[in-house]
Design a protein around this motif. Structure first.
Motif, PDB file in Angstrom:
ATOM      1  N   TYR A 179      -2.271   0.035   1.555  1.00  0.00           N
ATOM      2  CA  TYR A 179      -2.742   1.402   1.317  1.00  0.00           C
ATOM      3  C   TYR A 179      -1.941   2.279   2.266  1.00  0.00           C
ATOM      4  CZ  TYR A 179      -6.326   5.114   0.637  1.00  0.00           C
ATOM      5  OH  TYR A 179      -7.002   6.279   0.329  1.00  0.00           O
ATOM      6  N   ASN A 180      -1.022   3.084   1.716  1.00  0.00           N
ATOM      7  CA  ASN A 180      -0.102   3.873   2.529  1.00  0.00           C
ATOM      8  C   ASN A 180      -0.291   5.365   2.295  1.00  0.00           C
ATOM      9  OD1 ASN A 180       1.493   1.629   3.677  1.00  0.00           O
ATOM     10  ND2 ASN A 180       1.917   1.250   1.514  1.00  0.00           N
ATOM     11  N   ASP A 181       0.178   6.141   3.248  1.00  0.00           N
ATOM     12  CA  ASP A 181       0.070   7.602   3.191  1.00  0.00           C
ATOM     13  C   ASP A 181      -1.365   8.041   2.953  1.00  0.00           C
ATOM     14  OD1 ASP A 181       2.846   7.781   3.546  1.00  0.00           O
ATOM     15  OD2 ASP A 181       3.185   7.608   1.383  1.00  0.00           O
ATOM     16  N   GLN A 182      -2.312   7.284   3.506  1.00  0.00           N
ATOM     17  CA  GLN A 182      -3.726   7.564   3.283  1.00  0.00           C
ATOM     18  C   GLN A 182      -4.183   8.723   4.165  1.00  0.00           C
ATOM     19  OE1 GLN A 182      -2.487   4.693   4.463  1.00  0.00           O
ATOM     20  NE2 GLN A 182      -3.612   3.998   6.233  1.00  0.00           N
ATOM     21  N   TRP A 183      -4.997   9.593   3.573  1.00  0.00           N
ATOM     22  CA  TRP A 183      -5.555  10.721   4.311  1.00  0.00           C
ATOM     23  C   TRP A 183      -6.875  11.138   3.679  1.00  0.00           C
ATOM     24  CZ3 TRP A 183      -5.875  15.699   1.996  1.00  0.00           C
ATOM     25  CH2 TRP A 183      -5.198  15.842   0.779  1.00  0.00           C
ATOM     26  N   ALA A 192     -10.695  10.832  -0.119  1.00  0.00           N
ATOM     27  CA  ALA A 192      -9.546  10.145   0.475  1.00  0.00           C
ATOM     28  C   ALA A 192      -8.495   9.907  -0.595  1.00  0.00           C
ATOM     29  CB  ALA A 192      -9.976   8.812   1.093  1.00  0.00           C
ATOM     30  N   GLY A 239      -4.056   8.577  -1.193  1.00  0.00           N
ATOM     31  CA  GLY A 239      -2.990   7.726  -0.686  1.00  0.00           C
ATOM     32  C   GLY A 239      -2.412   6.873  -1.799  1.00  0.00           C
ATOM     33  N   ILE A 240      -1.582   5.907  -1.420  1.00  0.00           N
ATOM     34  CA  ILE A 240      -0.888   5.067  -2.389  1.00  0.00           C
ATOM     35  C   ILE A 240      -1.309   3.615  -2.202  1.00  0.00           C
ATOM     36  CG2 ILE A 240       1.363   4.284  -3.214  1.00  0.00           C
ATOM     37  CD1 ILE A 240       2.477   6.958  -2.045  1.00  0.00           C
ATOM     38  N   THR A 255      -1.535   5.919  -7.342  1.00  0.00           N
ATOM     39  CA  THR A 255      -1.601   7.013  -6.372  1.00  0.00           C
ATOM     40  C   THR A 255      -2.957   7.689  -6.491  1.00  0.00           C
ATOM     41  OG1 THR A 255       0.786   7.353  -6.470  1.00  0.00           O
ATOM     42  CG2 THR A 255      -0.535   9.158  -5.585  1.00  0.00           C
ATOM     43  N   LYS A 308      -4.910  10.858  -5.650  1.00  0.00           N
ATOM     44  CA  LYS A 308      -4.482  12.204  -5.297  1.00  0.00           C
ATOM     45  C   LYS A 308      -5.487  13.242  -5.773  1.00  0.00           C
ATOM     46  CE  LYS A 308      -1.507  12.456  -9.356  1.00  0.00           C
ATOM     47  NZ  LYS A 308      -0.142  12.586  -9.819  1.00  0.00           N
ATOM     48  N   HIS A 311      -9.485   9.126  -6.902  1.00  0.00           N
ATOM     49  CA  HIS A 311      -9.609   9.268  -5.448  1.00  0.00           C
ATOM     50  C   HIS A 311     -10.867   8.549  -4.980  1.00  0.00           C
ATOM     51  CE1 HIS A 311     -11.807  12.674  -7.250  1.00  0.00           C
ATOM     52  NE2 HIS A 311     -12.643  12.535  -6.220  1.00  0.00           N
ATOM     53  N   ALA A 338      -7.419   6.265   8.136  1.00  0.00           N
ATOM     54  CA  ALA A 338      -6.837   7.409   7.437  1.00  0.00           C
ATOM     55  C   ALA A 338      -6.964   8.657   8.301  1.00  0.00           C
ATOM     56  CB  ALA A 338      -7.525   7.617   6.101  1.00  0.00           C
TER      57      ALA A 338
END
Length: 187
Positions: free
Chosen positions: A48-52, A63, A65-66, A119, A121, A126, A158
């Motif tokens: 799980y990347n670029d998670q925010w 939340a 992310g990818i 993704t 988003k 989400h 995140a």
């Protein structure tokens, strides 16, 4: 495996460093039984990347992310949790009558294809944080535990970020204000 270290202090340090380096690259031997209990666990195949997470004072957040599946089989994300929220739901955003976007729980979770990505988003799939237990402040880190259909889990951290939100309507059974416009959720 036994290691014999040289007698001088410098040679011992170099020998020890070489031994540690060698151990780091030698594959670990496993019996077929122990390998089979580890192999195939969905959580080991997913990153799980670029998670925010969207900053929020109370109520809801989301939340993003990818999710990447490095495995040879599809993986099904069926739930998530976080200590900052009473519950976390997997949501989707769909077109409603009249062209409005409606956010709702996603039946069956999210399937991440083999060797593929999904993704999460704003305005799409989400993770929806419902009934926040505390404010989510910009710059803070928040843990999220992902739960897969095989029962395996992984927990990631995140970052909380500012985001205005997707301005969708909510369509869900237990939300405090169903079908109300809610730009604060970020979904």
């Amino acid at each position: 495996m036994s290691i014999t270290l040289p007698r001088t202090p410098r040679a011992r340090r170099l020998g020890l460093l070489a031994a540690v380096a060698a151990l780091a690259i030698v594959p670990t031997a496993c019996s077929s039984d122990s390998a089979s209990t580890v192999t195939g666990k969905a959580a080991e195949e997913i990153s799980y990347n670029d998670q925010w997470i969207k900053a929020a004072d109370s109520g809801m957040s989301a939340a993003f992310g990818i999710l990447t599946n490095a495995g040879d089989a599809p993986v099904n994300l069926v739930a998530a949790s976080s200590p900052v929220s009473a519950r976390v739901e997997i949501h989707e955003v769909v077109a409603a009558a009249g062209g409005d976007k409606t956010m709702r729980p996603k039946e069956g979770g999210i399937v991440i294809p083999a060797h593929g990505t999904i993704t999460l988003k704003p305005g799409a799939d989400h993770l929806m944080f419902m009934d926040l237990k505390q404010p989510l402040r910009t710059g803070a880190e928040t843990p999220i535990t992902l739960i897969f259909s095989d029962g395996s889990t992984t927990t990631v951290s995140a970052q909380v970020r500012d985001f205005a939100g997707g301005n969708e309507n909510y369509s869900g059974g237990e939300h405090p204000a169903p079908a109300a416009q809610n730009p604060a959720h970020g979904g």
